[in-house]
Enzyme design. Structure first.
Site, PDB file in Angstrom:
ATOM      1  CG  HIS A  78      65.136 -96.489 -82.258  1.00 29.09           C
ATOM      2  ND1 HIS A  78      65.119 -96.936 -80.621  1.00 29.09           N
ATOM      3  CD2 HIS A  78      65.462 -97.486 -82.832  1.00 29.09           C
ATOM      4  CE1 HIS A  78      65.479 -98.128 -80.696  1.00 29.09           C
ATOM      5  NE2 HIS A  78      65.583 -98.734 -81.791  1.00 29.09           N
ATOM      6  CG  ASN A 150      66.530-101.736 -78.404  1.00 27.03           C
ATOM      7  OD1 ASN A 150      66.922-100.881 -78.476  1.00 27.03           O
ATOM      8  ND2 ASN A 150      66.269-102.827 -79.205  1.00 27.03           N
ATOM      9  CE1 TYR A 364      72.339 -99.192 -86.262  1.00 31.20           C
ATOM     10  CE2 TYR A 364      71.420 -97.329 -84.713  1.00 31.20           C
ATOM     11  CZ  TYR A 364      71.443 -98.728 -85.119  1.00 31.20           C
ATOM     12  OH  TYR A 364      70.702 -99.574 -84.373  1.00 31.20           O
TER      13      TYR A 364
HETATM   14 FE1  HDD Z   1      68.776 -99.701 -84.448  1.00 36.29          FE
HETATM   15  C1  HDD Z   1      68.388 -96.355 -84.577  1.00 36.29           C
HETATM   16  C2  HDD Z   1      68.950-100.035 -81.314  1.00 36.29           C
HETATM   17  C3  HDD Z   1      69.142-103.031 -84.807  1.00 36.29           C
HETATM   18  C4  HDD Z   1      68.949 -99.418 -88.049  1.00 36.29           C
HETATM   19  N1  HDD Z   1      68.580 -98.700 -83.180  1.00 36.29           N
HETATM   20  C5  HDD Z   1      68.415 -96.960 -83.252  1.00 36.29           C
HETATM   21  C6  HDD Z   1      68.450 -96.442 -82.070  1.00 36.29           C
HETATM   22  C7  HDD Z   1      68.589 -97.454 -81.087  1.00 36.29           C
HETATM   23  C8  HDD Z   1      68.735 -98.949 -81.906  1.00 36.29           C
HETATM   24  C9  HDD Z   1      68.982 -97.395 -79.496  1.00 36.29           C
HETATM   25  C10 HDD Z   1      68.346 -95.204 -81.643  1.00 36.29           C
HETATM   26  C11 HDD Z   1      69.501 -94.226 -81.410  1.00 36.29           C
HETATM   27  C12 HDD Z   1      69.147 -92.966 -81.068  1.00 36.29           C
HETATM   28  O1  HDD Z   1      68.860 -92.609 -79.801  1.00 36.29           O
HETATM   29  O2  HDD Z   1      69.586 -92.014 -81.818  1.00 36.29           O
HETATM   30  N2  HDD Z   1      68.920-101.321 -83.460  1.00 36.29           N
HETATM   31  C13 HDD Z   1      68.948-101.228 -82.025  1.00 36.29           C
HETATM   32  C14 HDD Z   1      69.170-102.498 -81.486  1.00 36.29           C
HETATM   33  C15 HDD Z   1      69.316-103.344 -82.412  1.00 36.29           C
HETATM   34  C16 HDD Z   1      69.239-102.577 -83.784  1.00 36.29           C
HETATM   35  C17 HDD Z   1      69.391-102.684 -79.958  1.00 36.29           C
HETATM   36  C18 HDD Z   1      69.655-104.990 -82.326  1.00 36.29           C
HETATM   37  C19 HDD Z   1      70.444-105.483 -81.617  1.00 36.29           C
HETATM   38  N3  HDD Z   1      68.887-101.043 -86.244  1.00 36.29           N
HETATM   39  C20 HDD Z   1      68.999-102.431 -86.156  1.00 36.29           C
HETATM   40  C21 HDD Z   1      69.383-103.025 -87.398  1.00 36.29           C
HETATM   41  C22 HDD Z   1      69.580-101.855 -88.279  1.00 36.29           C
HETATM   42  C23 HDD Z   1      69.184-100.665 -87.681  1.00 36.29           C
HETATM   43  C24 HDD Z   1      69.648-104.449 -87.637  1.00 36.29           C
HETATM   44  C25 HDD Z   1      69.743-101.826 -89.829  1.00 36.29           C
HETATM   45  C26 HDD Z   1      70.534-102.855 -90.330  1.00 36.29           C
HETATM   46  N4  HDD Z   1      68.757 -98.295 -85.966  1.00 36.29           N
HETATM   47  C27 HDD Z   1      68.855 -98.133 -87.274  1.00 36.29           C
HETATM   48  C28 HDD Z   1      68.638 -97.088 -88.077  1.00 36.29           C
HETATM   49  C29 HDD Z   1      68.538 -95.909 -86.739  1.00 36.29           C
HETATM   50  C30 HDD Z   1      68.519 -96.860 -85.657  1.00 36.29           C
HETATM   51  C31 HDD Z   1      67.709 -96.944 -89.087  1.00 36.29           C
HETATM   52  C32 HDD Z   1      67.367 -94.969 -87.119  1.00 36.29           C
HETATM   53  C33 HDD Z   1      68.057 -93.702 -86.596  1.00 36.29           C
HETATM   54  C34 HDD Z   1      69.429 -93.928 -86.341  1.00 36.29           C
HETATM   55  O3  HDD Z   1      69.744 -95.223 -86.646  1.00 36.29           O
HETATM   56  O4  HDD Z   1      70.260 -92.948 -86.324  1.00 36.29           O
HETATM   57  O5  HDD Z   1      69.826 -96.786 -88.677  1.00 36.29           O
END
Ligand code: HDD
Length: 702
Positions: A78, A150, A364
């Site tokens: 993202h 999402n 996160y």
């Molecule tokens: Fe995630 C970012 C949505 C599963 C780990 N995720 C991130 C963002 C969104 C989502 C919208 C961007 C937020 C922003 O604008 O800063 N993610 C989802 C959805 C998921 C999902 C809808 C399933 C239902 N995510 C998911 C899992 C993990 C992560 C299972 C880890 C175990 N997601 C992350 C992250 C991020 C992220 C790596 C990258 C940047 C951040 O968190 O802040 O931690």
């Protein structure tokens, strides 16, 4: 920090902001970061004008050092996002469902919403085929609540344990860093074809949902099942839905590919311009509320994030609206530094045991520590709650707050026992029963069924949506270089739809493989076979054409007779009429001049939702001078199914630009969305509001 001081630390609302902000740089001298006024910001300090630069130059060194550290690590997923401020207004009395104050009828809570693609890097193009992040931070009076969702209601995997693998598979391949912002490559399809649980999400990711027309025209979903808890401690399960007032609309793939070149910032610009124009994007918040007992009887598990709850089984209740009415003041400070986390909840909102959600709570927060440089990212203005913050956490990198006094522990008597526990007024976790069971690494039984909801989605789409979805699979799998991976994916899709799998096999030049074995011998009976809410045709929007970009094609010598009133009528509807011509400036028309806002060269057809063509002989002759550019423009608008207004004349004018409308005396659907807009502006506006006229796409010889 006091509540008031805290509140002013966040970017001010429009009312709080100076209506005519002072350009301080213009009236005050430039300084160093130490506040020392600078005499010269253009030249470094040298020993003589042609002599060596001096190490003593603290102004040069400070400027370069700061610049060298301007970039922070981008989000691991993202990374590419666009955001806006606004408010959430609760429109229903939800006190019987949740004690959260954000759900008080009539209450407005400030929000910051960030939309993103998933796979691409920070500078990647907006119109990649991808899920879109839909993350909303609510600055409630009881602290921040983040709904990190999402635009697709399900996810690829069931357990957080697999998230790093999924992301490694979809990101550019590690040996050569290719491809950027695309899932059409070996490692992604290798992974998902070995993971049948991803099939349902794959169907969504290959559908039109993954190429939205605008960030303002897509749904949002909390994905997981959450819990709402009322003041009596009674809990219900809940799924969150955002539905856009402007309707759910998509690009076609050919358009998306071209848009990525014509304007890589297409979605970011669209969101920004709509808000600047006062056409504030708006979504309804809906809830699906159900009990544990109801959920226990369903054929799927509500803790499985690869499943949705069909609306026929549990309707969506509209409870509020979100309006985005202010662009960020600074992209980096706000859009880049905003830090969401699923664990940011407030009293009245609680979790379930969804194993994907549990991992997210950790991930996160953890990622912000390296991305934003330490544990005090919560003090950045965009992340700071409006609610008062009071605890004994101290120090750490980049601490902003100046804590006074000598007490930073609890219990204490020297600080009068403060800050004290809020007790039952504070966040009390819902006392979910924990089953007596051995520790293990495993899954609930219903998680083993992977295909029924993929079938439900396919069966619920309109014919055109299915054609697009099939085309997306065909395109993506055609980019896979390992035939065994393509075959395995087709084998898996046989469990969704035999016709789809067979057609893909033919198109990809492989023998139809045997269907992939299913994990379950006996399939549960799904409650719902077809759900109209899953097709985006269920969300046409409110009929408005506000913000739709309409190209009026002009050239030297065109007639302004029909074009001028039409441009005015479009603007009156809130649409954006753009005169597209050969060179910027103006063209001579039969009555005075017509402005030229954009050129055939700098603004190709994909940047527009509709086109207007003058049809009188003088205008046609004028446009003939640019026949290549005009022809390409019109043919592409036609092929992409967009509204075409022919101002003041025969619709057959399209044939002049190479579009064969009449076959053996029949036009079939060839004239869908083609309107004599001078004679009937309102029909033309309705054609624009419909967004696309797919009848034309299905015609055999296009
Ligand atoms: Fe995630 C970012 C949505 C599963 C780990 N995720 C991130 C963002 C969104 C989502 C919208 C961007 C937020 C922003 O604008 O800063 N993610 C989802 C959805 C998921 C999902 C809808 C399933 C239902 N995510 C998911 C899992 C993990 C992560 C299972 C880890 C175990 N997601 C992350 C992250 C991020 C992220 C790596 C990258 C940047 C951040 O968190 O802040 O931690």
């Amino acid at each position: 920090m006091t509540k008031k001081a805290k509140a002013t630390a966040r970017p001010a609302s429009p009312e709080e902001r100076d209506p005519q902000p002072v350009n301080h740089a213009a009236v005050e001298p430039m300084t160093t970061n130490q506040g020392v006024p600078m005499a010269d910001n253009q030249s470094s300090l040298k020993a003589g004008v042609r002599g060596p630069s001096l190490l003593e130059d603290f102004i040069l060194r400070e400027k370069l050092t700061h610049f060298d550290h301007e970039r922070i690590p981008e989000r691991v997923v993202h990374a590419r996002g666009s955001a806006a401020h606004g408010y959430f207004e609760c429109t229903a009395d939800l006190s019987g469902l949740s004690r959260a104050k954000v759900f008080t009828k009539g209450k407005r809570t400030p929000v910051f919403a960030r939309f993103s693609t998933v796979a691409g890097e920070r500078g990647s193009a907006d119109c990649a085929r991808d899920a879109r992040g839909f993350a909303v931070k609510f600055y409630t009076e009881e602290g921040n609540w983040d709904l990190v969702g999402n635009n697709i209601p399900v996810f690829f995997i069931q357990d957080a344990m697999k998230f790093p693998d999924l992301v490694h598979a979809v990101k550019p391949e590690p040996h050569n860093g290719i491809p950027q912002a695309a899932s059409a490559h070996d490692t992604f399809w290798d992974f998902v074809s070995l993971m049948p649980e991803s099939t349902h999400m794959l169907m969504w990711a290959m559908s039109d949902r993954a190429i939205p027309r605008s960030l303002r025209m897509m749904q949002g979903f909390g994905v997981h099942t959450f819990r709402l808890v009322d003041a009596e401690g009674k809990a219900r399960l809940v799924k969150f839905h955002w539905t856009p007032k402007a309707g759910v609309h998509s690009l076609v793939w050919d358009e998306a590919v071209k848009l990525n070149g014509a304007d890589p910032d297409f979605h970011r610009r669209d969101l920004w311009e709509a808000i600047e124009a006062g056409a504030y994007p708006e979504w309804e918040l809906g809830l699906q509320v159900f009990s544990e007992e109801e959920a226990a009887g369903w054929s799927f598990d509500v803790l499985d994030a690869t499943k949705l709850v069909p609306e026929e089984l549990c309707p969506v209740l509209t409870v509020g609206r979100m309006v985005l009415d202010r662009n960020p003041d600074n992209f980096f400070a706000e859009t880049e530094q905003v830090a969401f986390c699923t664990a940011h909840v407030v009293p009245g909102i609680d979790f379930t045991n969804d194993p994907l959600l549990a991992g997210r709570h950790h991930s996160y927060h953890d990622t912000q520590l390296s991305r934003l440089g330490g544990p005090n990212f919560t003090e950045l203005p965009i992340n700071a709650p409006l609610a008062r913050v009071a605890n004994n956490q101290r120090d750490g990198m980049h601490r902003q707050a100046v804590h006074r006094g000598k007490v930073a522990y609890e219990p204490n008597s020297l600080g009068g026992g403060c800050p004290f526990h809020a007790g039952m007024k504070g966040y009390v976790s819902w006392p979910a029963e924990v089953e007596q069971a051995p520790k293990l690494r495993g899954k609930p039984e219903k998680f083993a069924e992977h295909y029924l909801q993929a079938c439900l989605f396919w069966d619920s789409l309109s014919a055109v949506e299915r054609v697009h979805l099939e085309g997306a699979f065909r395109f993506e799998l055609s980019k896979v270089t390992v035939p065994a991976v393509r075959e395995r994916m087709i084998a898996s899709l046989r469990n969704v739809d035999e016709g789809l799998a067979a057609r893909l096999a033919t198109a990809l030049g492989v023998e139809l493989p045997a269907a992939l074995p299913r994990a379950l011998d006996k399939l549960p009976k799904p409650e719902v076979q077809c759900s109209s809410a899953l097709s985006q045709t269920a969300y046409p929007g409110d009929g408005s054409i506000a913000t739709r970009r309409v190209a009026l094609l002009v050239a030297e010598g065109v007639s302004a007779k029909a074009l001028r009133p039409l441009a005015e009528a479009l603007a009156a509807q809130g649409a954006v009429p753009v005169h597209v011509g050969p060179l910027l400036g103006a063209v001579r028309a039969d009555r005075g001049e017509l402005p030229v806002d954009a050129t055939y060269e700098n603004s190709p057809s994909v940047l527009f939702d509709a086109v207007v063509l003058p049809a009188d002989e003088a205008s046609l002759a004028a446009l003939d001078a640019h026949a290549d550019a005009v022809g390409d423009f019109v043919r592409e608008q036609y092929r992409h199914g967009k509204a075409i207004g022919v101002a003041g004349g025969a619709l057959q004018v399209l044939e002049r630009w190479g579009i064969a409308l009449d076959r053996k005396g029949k036009t079939d659907g060839r004239l869908a969305g083609v309107v004599d807009c001078a004679a009937d502006a309102s029909t033309f506006f309705a054609a624009i509001a419909r967004h696309r006229h797919p009848e034309r796409e299905r015609l055999p010889d296009w």
